[in-house]
Design an enzyme around this catalytic site. Structure first.
Site, short mmCIF file in Angstrom:
data_model
loop_
_atom_site.label_atom_id
_atom_site.label_comp_id
_atom_site.label_asym_id
_atom_site.label_seq_id
_atom_site.Cartn_x
_atom_site.Cartn_y
_atom_site.Cartn_z
NE ARG A 195 3.49 -5.40 -1.46
CZ ARG A 195 4.18 -5.35 -2.80
NH1 ARG A 195 5.51 -4.65 -2.80
NH2 ARG A 195 3.90 -5.83 -3.90
CE LYS A 222 -2.69 -10.14 -5.97
NZ LYS A 222 -1.21 -10.54 -5.23
NE ARG A 233 6.13 -5.87 -8.71
CZ ARG A 233 4.84 -5.99 -8.40
NH1 ARG A 233 3.96 -6.95 -8.94
NH2 ARG A 233 4.86 -5.63 -7.21
NE ARG A 289 3.84 -2.20 -6.74
CZ ARG A 289 2.74 -3.14 -6.95
NH1 ARG A 289 2.36 -3.60 -7.82
NH2 ARG A 289 2.61 -3.43 -5.63
NE ARG A 316 -4.35 -6.45 -0.94
CZ ARG A 316 -3.79 -6.41 -2.05
NH1 ARG A 316 -4.69 -5.97 -3.05
NH2 ARG A 316 -2.23 -6.46 -2.42
P1 AP5 Z 1 3.19 -9.90 -10.44
O1 AP5 Z 1 2.04 -10.80 -11.71
O2 AP5 Z 1 3.17 -8.24 -10.74
O3 AP5 Z 1 2.39 -10.35 -9.14
P2 AP5 Z 1 1.19 -9.80 -8.31
O4 AP5 Z 1 0.56 -11.08 -7.38
O5 AP5 Z 1 0.18 -9.13 -9.06
O6 AP5 Z 1 1.74 -8.77 -7.13
P3 AP5 Z 1 1.65 -7.51 -6.64
O7 AP5 Z 1 2.88 -7.04 -6.00
O8 AP5 Z 1 1.24 -6.52 -7.72
O9 AP5 Z 1 0.57 -7.71 -5.65
P4 AP5 Z 1 -0.02 -6.80 -4.69
O10 AP5 Z 1 -1.14 -7.71 -3.95
O11 AP5 Z 1 1.10 -6.74 -3.45
O12 AP5 Z 1 0.11 -5.38 -5.01
P5 AP5 Z 1 -1.32 -4.41 -5.48
O13 AP5 Z 1 -0.74 -3.66 -6.70
O14 AP5 Z 1 -2.50 -5.53 -5.79
O15 AP5 Z 1 4.36 -10.59 -10.58
C1 AP5 Z 1 5.51 -10.02 -9.50
C2 AP5 Z 1 6.81 -10.30 -10.08
O16 AP5 Z 1 6.97 -11.74 -10.35
C3 AP5 Z 1 6.93 -9.73 -11.75
O17 AP5 Z 1 8.17 -9.42 -11.96
C4 AP5 Z 1 6.79 -11.08 -12.71
O18 AP5 Z 1 7.40 -10.97 -13.82
C5 AP5 Z 1 7.15 -12.18 -11.69
N1 AP5 Z 1 6.42 -13.47 -12.13
C6 AP5 Z 1 5.01 -13.60 -11.97
N2 AP5 Z 1 4.64 -14.65 -12.34
C7 AP5 Z 1 5.72 -15.48 -12.21
C8 AP5 Z 1 6.03 -16.88 -12.29
N3 AP5 Z 1 4.97 -17.75 -12.61
N4 AP5 Z 1 7.39 -17.34 -12.34
C9 AP5 Z 1 8.48 -16.40 -12.27
N5 AP5 Z 1 8.43 -15.15 -12.13
C10 AP5 Z 1 6.93 -14.62 -12.21
O19 AP5 Z 1 -1.38 -3.65 -4.25
C11 AP5 Z 1 -0.54 -2.56 -3.74
C12 AP5 Z 1 -0.75 -1.88 -2.49
O20 AP5 Z 1 -2.26 -1.29 -2.86
C13 AP5 Z 1 -1.25 -3.01 -1.22
O21 AP5 Z 1 0.05 -3.32 -0.45
C14 AP5 Z 1 -2.20 -1.98 -0.63
O22 AP5 Z 1 -1.52 -1.11 0.25
C15 AP5 Z 1 -3.08 -1.45 -1.55
N6 AP5 Z 1 -4.20 -2.15 -1.96
C16 AP5 Z 1 -4.49 -2.63 -3.26
N7 AP5 Z 1 -5.64 -3.31 -3.09
C17 AP5 Z 1 -6.19 -3.13 -1.94
C18 AP5 Z 1 -7.34 -3.56 -1.34
N8 AP5 Z 1 -8.25 -4.36 -1.98
N9 AP5 Z 1 -7.54 -3.25 0.12
C19 AP5 Z 1 -6.64 -2.49 0.68
N10 AP5 Z 1 -5.40 -2.21 -0.03
C20 AP5 Z 1 -5.15 -2.30 -1.18
#
Ligand code: AP5
Length: 214
Positions: free
Chosen positions: A171, A13, A126, A160, A87
């Site tokens: 997660r 994402k 990552r 992270r 979410r």
């Molecule tokens: P990346 O693009 O970083 O993936 P992502 O989907 O953004 O993953 P996140 O881990 O950031 O999502 P998340 O939803 O767990 O975390 P968030 O920060 O939102 O890619 C991941 C890796 O894969 C990278 O190394 C990249 O290079 C590689 N990659 C990408 N695309 C690729 C491809 N096509 N092929 C190969 N490799 C690839 O949330 C963190 C925490 O915050 C949550 O756990 C929760 O505690 C809290 N939080 C955030 N939002 C909310 C909400 N709305 N409600 C409640 N809690 C929340």
């Protein structure tokens, strides 16, 4: 032309939101990034969120809806990409109300599909450039020159604290229990489109562009 990117942790994402921001004039609204800034600053939201995030659980809806309401106002009328929000069903219902109030519309909700075991590998590999926020991966997106960011030529990188295998599995559980049900919520609204998030980054990006232009 605003959109939601929906998908499990590691589905890409953030990576795709940054591509769209760099090439399509979008504003990325990442709730994970907002929370990490709050934790780093040490404000009231950051204090409440830190331990929850480190366990891989969800921060309460009222905090998240408040964060998004503030940030939507700041996008003025640029198209936005919601990355990591909504979410839960509560967040999705609150978002519908917010968008109506602000007279803003969604073009699509794009689901990035992915295999859980592959995602664990992506997440533990990552790392991010401290200078410009570019996201890399030990296996899938390496630095062109060891120790130097491809984009800003910075040399400091971070991992992270929630990117361990154990927290990642929590997660994924939270995603399947609370977020995956939103797929049918948006399917019923006629907004849902799916893209295979296991393809190469460029291929995923071109399919997303085709949806937005279609
Ligand atoms: P990346 O693009 O970083 O993936 P992502 O989907 O953004 O993953 P996140 O881990 O950031 O999502 P998340 O939803 O767990 O975390 P968030 O920060 O939102 O890619 C991941 C890796 O894969 C990278 O190394 C990249 O290079 C590689 N990659 C990408 N695309 C690729 C491809 N096509 N092929 C190969 N490799 C690839 O949330 C963190 C925490 O915050 C949550 O756990 C929760 O505690 C809290 N939080 C955030 N939002 C909310 C909400 N709305 N409600 C409640 N809690 C929340």
């Amino acid at each position: 032309m605003s959109l939601i990117l929906l998908g499990p942790p590691g589905a890409g994402k953030g990576t795709q939101a940054k591509v769209l921001e760099q090439t399509g004039g979008y504003v990325q609204l990442s709730t994970g990034d907002m929370l990490r800034i709050a934790v780093a600053v040490g404000d009231r939201v950051g204090h409440r969120a830190k331990n929850i995030m480190d366990r891989g659980e969800f921060v309460p809806d009222e905090i998240m809806v408040g964060l998004i309401a503030d940030r939507l106002d700041q996008t003025a009328h640029k198209p936005f990409i919601l990355d990591g929000f909504p979410r839960t069903e509560g967040q999705a219902l609150a978002l519908d109300l917010l968008l109506k109030e602000k007279n803003r519309f969604l073009r699509a909700v794009i689901e990035l599909t992915a295999d859980d075991e592959e995602l664990v590998g992506r997440i533990v590999g990552r790392f991010t450039c401290d200078g410009c926020g570019e996201v890399y991966n030990d296996e899938f997106r390496r630095l062109r020159v060891e120790g130097i960011c491809d984009l800003c030529e910075g040399s400091k990188f971070s991992r992270r604290s929630d990117d361990s295998e154990e927290v990642m599995r929590n997660r994924l559980k939270a995603y399947h229990s609370y977020t995956a049900p939103l797929l049918s919520f948006y399917r019923k609204q006629g907004l849902l489109r799916s893209v295979d998030g296991m393809m190469a980054v460029e291929e995923v990006a071109s399919q997303i562009r085709a949806i937005l232009e279609g």
